[in-house]
Every structure is written in C-alpha cells, then in structure tokens.
Scaffold this active site. Structure first.
Site, mmCIF file in Angstrom:
data_model
loop_
_atom_site.group_PDB
_atom_site.id
_atom_site.type_symbol
_atom_site.label_atom_id
_atom_site.label_comp_id
_atom_site.label_asym_id
_atom_site.label_seq_id
_atom_site.Cartn_x
_atom_site.Cartn_y
_atom_site.Cartn_z
ATOM 1 N N SER A 39 -31.863 41.355 79.587
ATOM 2 C CA SER A 39 -31.491 41.764 80.819
ATOM 3 C C SER A 39 -30.979 43.020 80.839
ATOM 4 C CB SER A 39 -30.537 40.547 81.295
ATOM 5 O OG SER A 39 -30.527 40.840 82.748
ATOM 6 N N GLY A 43 -27.479 45.801 75.882
ATOM 7 C CA GLY A 43 -26.892 46.682 74.699
ATOM 8 C C GLY A 43 -28.524 46.731 73.819
ATOM 9 N N SER A 45 -30.484 49.622 73.898
ATOM 10 C CA SER A 45 -30.408 51.002 73.476
ATOM 11 C C SER A 45 -29.211 51.005 72.158
ATOM 12 C CB SER A 45 -30.328 51.892 74.367
ATOM 13 O OG SER A 45 -31.433 51.723 75.471
ATOM 14 N N THR A 118 -37.328 48.255 75.538
ATOM 15 C CA THR A 118 -38.196 48.198 76.636
ATOM 16 C C THR A 118 -36.968 47.809 77.666
ATOM 17 O OG1 THR A 118 -38.419 45.868 76.238
ATOM 18 C CG2 THR A 118 -39.935 47.041 75.421
ATOM 19 N N ASN A 172 -25.354 39.443 71.581
ATOM 20 C CA ASN A 172 -24.811 40.857 71.559
ATOM 21 C C ASN A 172 -23.388 40.758 72.235
ATOM 22 O OD1 ASN A 172 -24.442 43.394 70.569
ATOM 23 N ND2 ASN A 172 -25.651 44.254 72.253
ATOM 24 N N SER A 550 -68.436 50.448 105.362
ATOM 25 C CA SER A 550 -68.034 50.345 104.100
ATOM 26 C C SER A 550 -67.029 51.525 103.551
ATOM 27 C CB SER A 550 -69.295 50.809 102.974
ATOM 28 O OG SER A 550 -70.198 51.920 103.766
#
Length: 639
Positions: A39, A43, A45, A118, A172, A550
């Site tokens: 989420s 932490g 990065s 990510t 973490n 079209s």
C-alpha cells in the site's frame, strides 16, 4: 557479504579502473528479479534504498547528493532518506509517493539482483503489473501500524495471478510499534488467512525496519531478539530462482533471428524459455512439425555442449529446415500447443476502455499477430475476488475473456510457462501497449473446426463473371449521401453488365445485425460482420458496395486486412457536419441534439475520417450522379 566493500563510496574513477575485474566476478552469478509492492507509504522505496546502501552500491557522489537531498527534504529528521535513491521522478519527490516503476541493480558475493519498486496507488495498478511480469519473487510490505490493507490484498492477488511463487511478507516500520512481537504475529496471522483464500500457501514473514536497518542484512536484530528467521538479504540470496530446476521442464526457445552471416552458416538465435538443450538432441520446429538434431550451440562466449533456461544462444541444426522468426524450437517428444482461440486473463492498461471485437496486435514472445478480444466473460473485483458482469475493461481492470487470433500461434498456458503464455496487446493506430494478459487454455472448438478444401476457387468464380472482385466501402457521416451515391454507382455498374451487391447499413440491421445497438462495441461488431459477409461475396466473384458510417479507422482497416491487396477501395463521402445536419432526412440529428438518441456519430460519438482513402467525393461540390461518375472513372478498368 559484499565484495565491493573495498570500493565503497570511492570516486567513480576508481570504480572505472576496476570495472573489468568487477564484471568478471559477476558474470557467473545467478540473477534474482524481485519486486516490492504494497500500500501507499509502506516504505517500499526506503527499503530498496537501504538495500542499495547496505550492499555498498552507492558511489561517493551519489552519497553526497543523498545527504544534501535528505537535508533539503527534511522528512527524516536530518538522517539519510533512502527513498530518495529510488524516487527519481520530480512528481514522486513532490508528493512523497512512487508513480512509475523504478528498476535498480545491486549485487552481493552470492547473487545479482534487479529490483522493481512498484507504485502503491490503485490508479497505478498497471505499473505494478509491469514490474511483476518478469519477477521471480515479491516482497509485499505492510506498515506495522496499519496491518493488512485493501491494497495489500490487491497486490497479493496480482502477484498470485502472475504466477510468482516466492513471496516475502515484510512487516515494515517495526520501530514505530516498539518492535512488538504481538503486533507482528497478529499481522502474519491476518495475512495468512487471506493469502490461503487466494492460493498463496507459502510465504516468508520477516519483521524489519527499512529506516533503521533492522533485519535487512543481519538477523536477528537486537531489537527483535524474539525473531529466529532469516534476514531479508540472506533470504534473497538463498531462495531458489525460476529455472533452477530447468531440467524438469521441456525445452522451448522462440526464434528471434535467423542468423546467416554467410552461405556456410545458418543458425537460429533466441533466448531459452524453459528446459535444457544439448548437442545431439532431437528437436521439433513448431508449428511446421519438422524435426532435426542439434548440431552446435553457439553463445557470445563460444560454443557449448549444452544450454539452459534464460541463456541466449544460436542453435545450428543438422538439416536445412524451414524455420523463421516467431517459430518455436522445442523438445521433439513434448512440443507446445498451437491454437487460434483462447481463454485469457487480461489486465487492461489503456486510458481508453477495451473495444471488444476490435483488432489489436498481440505480441507473445517473438510472435506478432492480429487478435480480437470478445466481450469479457467477467471482470474480477480484486478486493473481494467477486466475478462481475462487464461489457468491456477500463483502465486497471482485470477480467477474463475469449480472444481469437488471425492465425494459430504457438503457446503454453501461463501457469505452466510464463514466457510462452504471457502476452501484450498493442493498439494498431497508436502503437501503445494497452493490455497485458495470460493465456489460460485453448478453446476446444478451435481444434474441431478446420478449413474445408473447395474445388471451385475464388479465381474461378471471378473468371465466370469476367470481373475482378472488389469492395467499394463508402464511409461518411449520417446524411452525407453514402447510400444515394452507392445506389447510383451500382446502377452504372449494372448497365456495364457487372455482377454486384449493395450492403446498406439500415437494411443489414433489419436482419443480420438486428441484435446490435449503437454502442462502440456494437458498432465494431457491426462492421466486423459486414466485413466477413463482404469477403464471402468477393470470394464468389462479386463487386460489393457497402454504405455504412463505419466511424472508426481501426475497423475499416480490419476489413481492408481481410481482403487481398488492391481489392478494398475506401470511398470517403466528405460532407461537413453542418451540411449533413441540415439535410437530416431521417430526423436523427434532431433527436440526438435533444438527448433522445445516444451514441450518435458526430454528436456524442466520434467519427474518424479516413487519412488516405482511395477516393474522396464532396457532396457539397457535386451531385450524387457526378460523384458516381467520378467513382466509376477511378475504379476502371474492372478486370
């Protein structure tokens, strides 16, 4: 732990002096690709920055910049802010979040690593999928203060969906809960209950602090004396990577390039997707089915007796066989499947929603074909795992749908072989990647339907009628005069004793397409059906005239691609919207302006005019008869 300690934080010039020695030390190490996900503000990065720092992969100039940036940002009380080593986009630094996928390389004495940081935000799910698509392991972070969150569940589901078997549950920020074992145990139990429901049966839980460095490189930390498991780094160094048991998997290699530098050498280059290949092995070329024997295995470093998964090689065969880019060289006694109809799980990445029935480029390994995705069977609610009814897939949506390719492709189910079962979808007009998917299985009906050889050919039908088959495709806004001009052209052709048939938009919707509405998806299907009918009629030797709005270039191109080159004649009936609206013979524009008619082209649905039509007629500057005469003149001769 680290063979670079002598060079840690030294000037770049010193590193450059030792570069050859450094590369020699690394070339034979195994590589682990992994992602960090979870989420927002868990932490991720910071953890990656800490791994880079502790692995001595931060050079002196980078360290100095990090110290300066940490002071200017001021989010860590003057201490090093390791997240700044990874959050490279200015927007990320300003918002304190990760937006794009950041890839970083580092190494220890045991292994090389590529880590993808990510995004945590739901709107960047497609970026997370991109990072996870090549990963062997996922580190799912949880903030010890918050526990298991919806985005934790979302990312865990995607990790399982993408076939990542190795999962680390990194709890973490343990420093912010006083390193409480009770907090850690409660989070692990909550996650275990959820993970078992989605199919994650095994994971490694580790309590850590990316900021303080607890249990990153050494375990247990003095602050978690109750923990008896491995540190994060030691687990990453020891975990079995994909392909370690390659000998248990059948050999597969997609041909990327036919290597023929001279007349005496012909090899087939590519990266081995699975298994092991040795000199003397019998292999099969798929889809042709031809077999041969491996004569030599060449690599950048010279010839070898054998090669295995993930290695890039050039294979030379004993026989001269027909093999080209897109073919697969495989174990002769266990070849992969070929099919043109599949069930697939698709993650939609395009800003515009998926268009069921539209042709997209499907790229699987070295194979590129046109594929049409059907209306989804269902969309998956990643948070609840419920299967929801859906007509299309919007940005970041995940769904299951059938797709059909223009010709058979060689594949294996994604669950068995990620390289042979994972694909991307590319928009034909923009060349943007709009989807990623996993082939689940081929449809049984694909193997039960075959082309029946016919005695009377297409050329025979055309010769009987003494004419060249053509499709005269009239396109333009409603009220532009398409049907009127098409009628006039057909009358002139009949006087010339030509065999014709006119397909008109309104007439066809009374029968063949009476079940279709006017949504984008229905308009695409409308044109697809007309294209198939027109193709059958040209197979019979007819000159086919079609009068349809079209509105989309992609569908007109789809019909063009169905026909032999030169037989599709696009005729743009160029009439300005205000002129077409003034005519409004059927009263449709009036209803659309009043909101009584939805999805009307030119009002609340777009019309994409042809970019390079074969013929353009302007109904403001000429009458219908004049336009018909001009068209006849341009399409002559008819044989």
């Amino acid at each position: 732990m680290n063979e670079l300690s002598d060079n840690a934080y030294q000037p770049d010039a010193l590193i450059a002096e030792n570069i050859e020695h450094y590369l020699a030390q690394h070339q034979d190490k195994s590589l682990l690709r992994f992602i960090t996900c979870g989420s927002v503000d868990d932490g991720k990065s910071t953890l990656i920055g800490r791994l880079l720092y502790d692995s001595k992969m931060v050079f002196e100039d980078q360290l100095g910049q990090l110290e300066a940036d940490s002071k200017s940002v001021g989010t860590q009380g003057g201490e090093l802010d390791f997240a700044l080593l990874v959050d490279g986009l200015s927007a990320e630094r300003e918002q304190g979040i990760t937006i794009d996928v950041a890839y970083r390389f580092f190494s220890t004495t045991a292994r090389k690593f590529i880590v993808a940081d990510t995004p945590g935000h739901e709107q960047y799910t497609r970026n997370m999928v991109t990072g996870a698509s090549t990963a062997d392991l996922a580190v799912i972070l949880i903030d010890a203060r918050k526990g298991v969150l919806p985005q934790t569940r979302r990312h865990s589901y995607i990790v399982h969906l993408l076939g990542i078997k190795n999962v680390v549950l990194a709890v973490n920020k343990m420093d912010l809960v006083d390193y409480s074992q009770d907090v850690f145990d409660k989070i692990v139990e909550d996650y275990r209950e959820f993970a078992s429901d989605i199919g994650i049966t095994d994971f490694v839980p580790i309590p850590l602090s990316g900021f303080r460095g607890d249990n990153i490189t050494q375990a247990p930390s003095d602050n978690t004396s109750w923990y008896t498991g491995p540190s994060l780094m030691s687990h990453l160094e020891q975990v079995e990577v994909r392909g370690a048991s390659a000998g248990e998997e059948p050999f597969r290699m997609a041909v990327q390039w036919v290597n023929r530098p001279n007349l005496d050498f012909r090899g087939f280059s590519g990266q081995i997707a699975s298994g092991v290949v040795k000199i003397g092995d019998t292999v099969r070329i798929v889809p042709s089915g031809r077999t041969s024997v491996i004569k030599t295995i060449s690599t950048f470093d010279g010839d070898r007796e054998e090669a295995q998964v993930a290695q890039s090689v050039t294979l030379v065969l004993e026989d001269e066989v027909d093999c080209s880019r897109g073919d697969v060289i495989a174990a002769s006694d266990d070849p992969p499947e070929t099919s043109d109809q599949f069930e697939a799980t698709i993650v939609w990445m395009g800003e515009e929603a998926m268009k069921p029935g539209r042709g997209y480029w499907l790229k699987l390994g070295t194979q590129t074909v046109t594929a049409k995705v059907q209306q989804p069977k269902y969309e998956i609610n990643v948070d609840t795992r419920a299967k929801l009814a859906a007509k299309t897939l919007a940005l970041n949506a995940i769904g299951v749908a059938e797709l059909h390719t223009e010709k058979p492709i060689t594949f294996e189910p994604y669950a068995e072989n990620r390289q042979m079962g994972g694909f991307v979808l590319i928009d034909k007009l923009t060349n943007a990647t709009v989807g990623a998917g996993m082939l689940n299985f081929s449809l049984r009906r694909a193997n039960n339907v075959h082309w029946q050889p016919l005695e009377i050919s297409r050329a025979d039908h055309a010769a009987m009628k003494n004419q060249q088959p053509r499709v005269l495709w009239f396109t333009g806004l409603s009220g532009s005069g398409k049907s009127t001009i098409a009628n006039a052209v057909e009358k002139r052709l009949s006087v010339m004793n030509r065999h014709t048939f006119l397909l008109d938009g309104d007439n066809v919707r009374h029968g063949l397409n009476r079940d279709l509405g006017f949504t984008e998806a229905d308009r695409i299907e409308n044109i697809r059906r007309i294209g198939e009918v027109a193709k059958l009629m040209t197979d019979a030797g007819l000159i086919v005239l079609t009068a349809f709005i079209s509105p989309f270039r992609a569908e007109r191109q789809m019909v063009r691609d169905m026909m032999p080159e030169g037989e599709f004649i696009e005729i743009f009936v160029d009439t300005p919207l205000e002129v077409a609206e003034e005519r409004d013979v059927k009263g449709l524009y009036k209803k659309a302006r009043a909101g009584e008619l939805k999805n009307f082209t030119g009002i609340d649905s777009p019309y994409e005019p042809p970019e390079n039509p074969e013929i353009t007629v302007n109904t403001v500057a000429m009458t219908a008869d004049e336009a018909a005469a001009a068209i006849i003149e341009k399409i002559l001769p008819l044989k």
